[in-house]
Design an enzyme around this catalytic site. Structure first.
Site, PDB file in Angstrom:
ATOM      1  N   HIS A  37       0.858  -1.186   0.000  1.00  0.00           N
ATOM      2  CA  HIS A  37       0.000   0.000   0.000  1.00  0.00           C
ATOM      3  C   HIS A  37       0.892   1.233   0.000  1.00  0.00           C
ATOM      4  CE1 HIS A  37       1.147  -0.430   4.201  1.00  0.00           C
ATOM      5  NE2 HIS A  37       0.975   0.881   4.275  1.00  0.00           N
ATOM      6  N   HIS A 120       5.338   6.047  -1.151  1.00  0.00           N
ATOM      7  CA  HIS A 120       6.104   4.854  -1.513  1.00  0.00           C
ATOM      8  C   HIS A 120       5.347   3.596  -1.098  1.00  0.00           C
ATOM      9  CE1 HIS A 120       6.983   5.409   2.733  1.00  0.00           C
ATOM     10  NE2 HIS A 120       7.216   4.093   2.770  1.00  0.00           N
TER      11      HIS A 120
END
Length: 177
Positions: A37, A120
């Site tokens: 995620h 990220h």
């Protein structure tokens, strides 16, 4: 007390592609594919009443879907690497969604996030991996990494109190558009 954070889910086909980056570095604990995620806002351990307020606040957000680009492989930690990541381009819609969440959550008393937002996907957490090993790992994957997907919702995740890396549970989803 739930430990909560908001994020963007990674589509299965991109998660599978990211999982092909596994291996080749001693001291890496690779994140399970289903837990990939992009964290938007870490909230932390809060009580049920605060969790309810968080949900009500997040449900007020109205934004259009937007494209997310995962562009490069990298790491966090400098001389003592602590994570291998796929970095997302900090495009305006992504940054604005995160900033709006930050503002709204602060208004209801959630402590400010002290870390700068760097979008990220964490691929691995590192323990005792040398900077040289990380450099070798990244140089062997030096091709241009580019994956794109449309973010059509963000979610409120919960996690158990652990070292990190899941398992994560989607507690609520908030559509974009």
């Amino acid at each position: 007390m739930p430990r909560l954070f908001t994020g963007l889910e990674i589509p299965q086909e991109i998660a599978t592609d990211l999982s092909m980056m596994r291996g080749g570095i001693h001291g890496a604990r690779w994140i399970d594919v289903e837990n990939y995620h992009i964290t938007l806002r870490f909230i932390g351990d809060i009580d049920a009443a605060a969790a309810h307020d968080v949900h009500q606040t997040l449900s007020q957000i109205r934004r259009k879907p937007f494209e997310v680009s995962l562009e490069t492989l990298g790491f966090f930690g400098g001389d003592k690497p602590r994570a291998i990541v796929a970095r997302a381009k900090p495009a305006a819609p992504l940054v604005e969604l995160q900033a709006q969440q930050e503002r709204l959550l602060r208004r209801i008393g959630i402590a400010p996030e002290p870390r700068k937002f760097v979008p990220h996907v964490t691929l691995a957490r590192l323990r005792a991996a040398s900077a040289m090993a990380v450099a070798d790992y990244l140089s062997s994957r030096a091709f241009v990494f580019s994956k794109r997907f449309e973010a059509s919702r963000f979610v409120l995740f919960s996690s158990r109190d652990s070292v990190g890396g899941g398992p994560y549970v989607v507690e609520a989803a908030y559509p974009l558009g």
